[in-house]
Scaffold this motif. Sequence first.
Motif, PDB file in Angstrom:
ATOM      1  N   LEU A  20      66.236   5.582  36.313  1.00 44.13           N
ATOM      2  CA  LEU A  20      67.263   4.804  37.005  1.00 44.13           C
ATOM      3  C   LEU A  20      68.562   5.588  37.233  1.00 44.13           C
ATOM      4  CD1 LEU A  20      66.964   1.287  35.306  1.00 44.13           C
ATOM      5  CD2 LEU A  20      65.891   2.103  37.412  1.00 44.13           C
ATOM      6  N   ILE A  21      68.637   6.790  36.711  1.00 42.05           N
ATOM      7  CA  ILE A  21      69.904   7.529  36.758  1.00 42.05           C
ATOM      8  C   ILE A  21      70.280   7.912  38.183  1.00 42.05           C
ATOM      9  CG2 ILE A  21      70.973   9.738  36.139  1.00 42.05           C
ATOM     10  CD1 ILE A  21      69.749   9.421  33.359  1.00 42.05           C
ATOM     11  N   ARG A  22      69.353   8.458  38.938  1.00 42.84           N
ATOM     12  CA  ARG A  22      69.691   8.882  40.310  1.00 42.84           C
ATOM     13  C   ARG A  22      70.163   7.686  41.139  1.00 42.84           C
ATOM     14  NH1 ARG A  22      68.659  13.120  43.895  1.00 42.84           N
ATOM     15  NH2 ARG A  22      68.580  12.485  46.077  1.00 42.84           N
ATOM     16  N   ARG A  23      69.414   6.584  41.071  1.00 45.90           N
ATOM     17  CA  ARG A  23      69.787   5.401  41.846  1.00 45.90           C
ATOM     18  C   ARG A  23      71.154   4.888  41.423  1.00 45.90           C
ATOM     19  NH1 ARG A  23      68.626   4.291  46.451  1.00 45.90           N
ATOM     20  NH2 ARG A  23      70.858   4.033  46.597  1.00 45.90           N
ATOM     21  N   THR A  24      71.437   4.907  40.126  1.00 43.58           N
ATOM     22  CA  THR A  24      72.730   4.421  39.622  1.00 43.58           C
ATOM     23  C   THR A  24      73.876   5.274  40.137  1.00 43.58           C
ATOM     24  OG1 THR A  24      71.724   3.497  37.618  1.00 43.58           O
ATOM     25  CG2 THR A  24      74.087   3.975  37.541  1.00 43.58           C
ATOM     26  N   VAL A  25      73.707   6.588  40.113  1.00 49.63           N
ATOM     27  CA  VAL A  25      74.758   7.482  40.592  1.00 49.63           C
ATOM     28  C   VAL A  25      74.996   7.288  42.086  1.00 49.63           C
ATOM     29  CG1 VAL A  25      75.393   9.906  40.950  1.00 49.63           C
ATOM     30  CG2 VAL A  25      74.404   9.180  38.764  1.00 49.63           C
ATOM     31  N   ILE A  26      73.930   7.156  42.855  1.00 48.42           N
ATOM     32  CA  ILE A  26      74.088   6.937  44.299  1.00 48.42           C
ATOM     33  C   ILE A  26      74.788   5.607  44.567  1.00 48.42           C
ATOM     34  CG2 ILE A  26      72.822   6.478  46.442  1.00 48.42           C
ATOM     35  CD1 ILE A  26      70.795   8.587  45.576  1.00 48.42           C
ATOM     36  N   ASP A  27      74.408   4.565  43.830  1.00 46.35           N
ATOM     37  CA  ASP A  27      75.047   3.263  44.020  1.00 46.35           C
ATOM     38  C   ASP A  27      76.517   3.291  43.636  1.00 46.35           C
ATOM     39  OD1 ASP A  27      72.698   2.197  44.934  1.00 46.35           O
ATOM     40  OD2 ASP A  27      72.149   1.230  43.035  1.00 46.35           O
ATOM     41  N   ARG A  28      76.820   3.907  42.518  1.00 47.26           N
ATOM     42  CA  ARG A  28      78.179   3.881  41.982  1.00 47.26           C
ATOM     43  C   ARG A  28      79.136   4.791  42.740  1.00 47.26           C
ATOM     44  NH1 ARG A  28      79.644   0.363  37.582  1.00 47.26           N
ATOM     45  NH2 ARG A  28      77.773  -0.072  36.356  1.00 47.26           N
ATOM     46  N   ILE A  29      78.649   5.939  43.174  1.00 41.74           N
ATOM     47  CA  ILE A  29      79.536   6.939  43.787  1.00 41.74           C
ATOM     48  C   ILE A  29      79.461   6.930  45.312  1.00 41.74           C
ATOM     49  CG2 ILE A  29      80.026   9.414  43.988  1.00 41.74           C
ATOM     50  CD1 ILE A  29      79.169   9.766  41.126  1.00 41.74           C
TER      51      ILE A  29
ATOM     52  N   THR B 124      66.646  14.777  32.611  1.00 41.30           N
ATOM     53  CA  THR B 124      67.966  14.781  33.248  1.00 41.30           C
ATOM     54  C   THR B 124      68.759  15.982  32.748  1.00 41.30           C
ATOM     55  OG1 THR B 124      67.956  12.361  33.292  1.00 41.30           O
ATOM     56  CG2 THR B 124      70.068  13.464  33.701  1.00 41.30           C
ATOM     57  N   ILE B 125      69.374  16.710  33.682  1.00 37.50           N
ATOM     58  CA  ILE B 125      70.275  17.827  33.367  1.00 37.50           C
ATOM     59  C   ILE B 125      71.627  17.507  33.993  1.00 37.50           C
ATOM     60  CG2 ILE B 125      70.716  20.301  33.673  1.00 37.50           C
ATOM     61  CD1 ILE B 125      67.677  20.682  34.032  1.00 37.50           C
ATOM     62  N   VAL B 126      72.683  17.737  33.252  1.00 38.22           N
ATOM     63  CA  VAL B 126      74.036  17.616  33.808  1.00 38.22           C
ATOM     64  C   VAL B 126      74.692  18.982  33.749  1.00 38.22           C
ATOM     65  CG1 VAL B 126      76.332  16.618  33.533  1.00 38.22           C
ATOM     66  CG2 VAL B 126      74.304  15.168  33.247  1.00 38.22           C
TER      67      VAL B 126
ATOM     68  N   THR C 279      62.548  15.706  37.217  1.00 37.83           N
ATOM     69  CA  THR C 279      63.840  16.104  36.660  1.00 37.83           C
ATOM     70  C   THR C 279      64.959  15.965  37.688  1.00 37.83           C
ATOM     71  OG1 THR C 279      62.790  17.671  35.148  1.00 37.83           O
ATOM     72  CG2 THR C 279      65.142  17.972  35.574  1.00 37.83           C
ATOM     73  N   GLN C 280      66.052  15.320  37.266  1.00 40.22           N
ATOM     74  CA  GLN C 280      67.236  15.176  38.105  1.00 40.22           C
ATOM     75  C   GLN C 280      68.366  16.033  37.542  1.00 40.22           C
ATOM     76  OE1 GLN C 280      67.843  13.308  41.046  1.00 40.22           O
ATOM     77  NE2 GLN C 280      65.602  13.273  41.048  1.00 40.22           N
ATOM     78  N   ILE C 281      69.120  16.668  38.436  1.00 39.52           N
ATOM     79  CA  ILE C 281      70.247  17.511  38.045  1.00 39.52           C
ATOM     80  C   ILE C 281      71.513  16.941  38.676  1.00 39.52           C
ATOM     81  CG2 ILE C 281      71.225  19.844  38.083  1.00 39.52           C
ATOM     82  CD1 ILE C 281      68.342  20.901  38.427  1.00 39.52           C
ATOM     83  N   LEU C 282      72.461  16.549  37.840  1.00 36.32           N
ATOM     84  CA  LEU C 282      73.749  16.026  38.296  1.00 36.32           C
ATOM     85  C   LEU C 282      74.794  17.117  38.151  1.00 36.32           C
ATOM     86  CD1 LEU C 282      73.738  12.502  36.575  1.00 36.32           C
ATOM     87  CD2 LEU C 282      72.763  13.158  38.795  1.00 36.32           C
ATOM     88  N   CYS C 283      75.519  17.412  39.224  1.00 39.18           N
ATOM     89  CA  CYS C 283      76.490  18.501  39.230  1.00 39.18           C
ATOM     90  C   CYS C 283      77.910  17.932  39.294  1.00 39.18           C
ATOM     91  CB  CYS C 283      76.242  19.432  40.406  1.00 39.18           C
ATOM     92  SG  CYS C 283      74.626  20.248  40.343  1.00 39.18           S
ATOM     93  N   VAL C 284      78.623  18.008  38.174  1.00 40.11           N
ATOM     94  CA  VAL C 284      79.980  17.470  38.088  1.00 40.11           C
ATOM     95  C   VAL C 284      80.972  18.571  38.440  1.00 40.11           C
ATOM     96  CG1 VAL C 284      81.674  16.314  36.623  1.00 40.11           C
ATOM     97  CG2 VAL C 284      79.225  15.905  36.257  1.00 40.11           C
ATOM     98  N   ASP C 285      81.709  18.371  39.531  1.00 41.70           N
ATOM     99  CA  ASP C 285      82.667  19.371  40.000  1.00 41.70           C
ATOM    100  C   ASP C 285      83.589  18.687  41.005  1.00 41.70           C
ATOM    101  OD1 ASP C 285      83.894  21.705  41.351  1.00 41.70           O
ATOM    102  OD2 ASP C 285      82.320  22.865  40.356  1.00 41.70           O
TER     103      ASP C 285
ATOM    104  N   VAL D 249      74.692   6.941  31.421  1.00 41.46           N
ATOM    105  CA  VAL D 249      73.918   8.128  31.804  1.00 41.46           C
ATOM    106  C   VAL D 249      73.852   9.087  30.617  1.00 41.46           C
ATOM    107  CG1 VAL D 249      73.856  10.168  33.296  1.00 41.46           C
ATOM    108  CG2 VAL D 249      74.506   7.932  34.244  1.00 41.46           C
ATOM    109  N   THR D 250      72.670   9.543  30.278  1.00 44.11           N
ATOM    110  CA  THR D 250      72.507  10.568  29.240  1.00 44.11           C
ATOM    111  C   THR D 250      71.671  11.708  29.795  1.00 44.11           C
ATOM    112  OG1 THR D 250      70.553   9.456  28.338  1.00 44.11           O
ATOM    113  CG2 THR D 250      72.683   8.947  27.310  1.00 44.11           C
ATOM    114  N   ALA D 251      71.784  12.853  29.150  1.00 42.79           N
ATOM    115  CA  ALA D 251      71.072  14.046  29.618  1.00 42.79           C
ATOM    116  C   ALA D 251      70.382  14.728  28.451  1.00 42.79           C
ATOM    117  CB  ALA D 251      72.034  15.006  30.298  1.00 42.79           C
ATOM    118  N   ASP D 252      69.283  15.397  28.759  1.00 45.05           N
ATOM    119  CA  ASP D 252      68.574  16.197  27.760  1.00 45.05           C
ATOM    120  C   ASP D 252      69.205  17.576  27.621  1.00 45.05           C
ATOM    121  OD1 ASP D 252      66.235  14.274  27.469  1.00 45.05           O
ATOM    122  OD2 ASP D 252      66.190  14.703  29.620  1.00 45.05           O
ATOM    123  N   LEU D 253      69.737  18.076  28.734  1.00 38.37           N
ATOM    124  CA  LEU D 253      70.442  19.357  28.761  1.00 38.37           C
ATOM    125  C   LEU D 253      71.789  19.159  29.435  1.00 38.37           C
ATOM    126  CD1 LEU D 253      67.830  22.057  29.957  1.00 38.37           C
ATOM    127  CD2 LEU D 253      68.797  21.808  27.669  1.00 38.37           C
ATOM    128  N   VAL D 254      72.840  19.706  28.850  1.00 39.28           N
ATOM    129  CA  VAL D 254      74.153  19.717  29.501  1.00 39.28           C
ATOM    130  C   VAL D 254      74.673  21.150  29.490  1.00 39.28           C
ATOM    131  CG1 VAL D 254      76.515  18.878  29.503  1.00 39.28           C
ATOM    132  CG2 VAL D 254      74.669  17.340  28.813  1.00 39.28           C
TER     133      VAL D 254
END
Length: 307
Positions: A83-92, A137-139, A164-170, A230-235
């Motif tokens: 649900l992480i990808r859908r949540t990020v798209i909805d929220r942002i 999930t990777i952030v 696997t989903q990768i979220l890029c915070v920048d 949102v949680t990630a296995d790798l950050v």
Amino acid sequence: MREERRLPHKRDGLQFLKTKTAYVIFVVLTYAFGYFSAYYYLQPPSPATTALRTSDDTTKTHDCSIDNFRITTRCGDLLPPELIRRTVIDRIFNGTSPYTDFPPPHAGKFLRRKRIKGWGSYGLVFENLIRRVKPRTIVEIGTFLGASAIHMANLTRRLGLEETQILCVDDFRGWPGFRDRFKDVALVNGDVLLMYQFMQNVVSSGFSGSILPVPFSTGSGLEKLCEWGVTADLVEIDAGHDFNSAWADINRAVRILRPGGVLFGHDYFTAADNRGVRRAVNLFAEINRLKVKTDGQHWVIDSINLI
């Protein structure tokens, strides 16, 4: 007779106390006492007390003098990875993928088909960790033009981790003066087109279904991911390289790391470590009684399970 002999001495003492000399001595002693008392109480704590304070061999992190810099945001209930990808798209992005109808007309003509640049983006640490952790999930904190994110997406695909989903915070603003080195990154009405070029790189590489930008400062972006569950296995942490930035990013990132997840980052053994990266990593590990491992220029702290 003895009493009579003492009286003159008492009178002399009283007379002395009334003199200017006695007054000056009194003022000097009062000032000295106040100065040294203030100096004692204002002394910074020793290095030993800034690391760990223990009682009965039990670590009490909340007693640490660095406690005022801790992050206290309350994280939301954990989201399932699917649900992480859908949540990020909805929220942002108001429910619509940012890659829909990309690129926008005002930016398309300024973008290169693929313009990728990174630092330490292809080290063995990425494959080593992805093979071991098999992340859903990777952030990535600090992504610039997406070199390491695209490399990780390639690795997950090659290793059969298709979900696997990768979220890029920048914030995708770069740094003041960065266009002196990257003149081909366009500027339109004061808007540097870093995010659009990042997205163009992702689309050209075929990973628009795996990589999403989170286009905010690392502080606000990580805070919201935490609140959304949102949680990630790798950050991976590779944003600001001064101590304050690295320290803040580490302490925010650990809150979105699933129990047993892995935190890692670049610049442990580069010129940037003198600006504070290594000091922030080591202090965080020491306070929380964790071990720092190294892999090339990267630092790794794994099996994290903080309360």
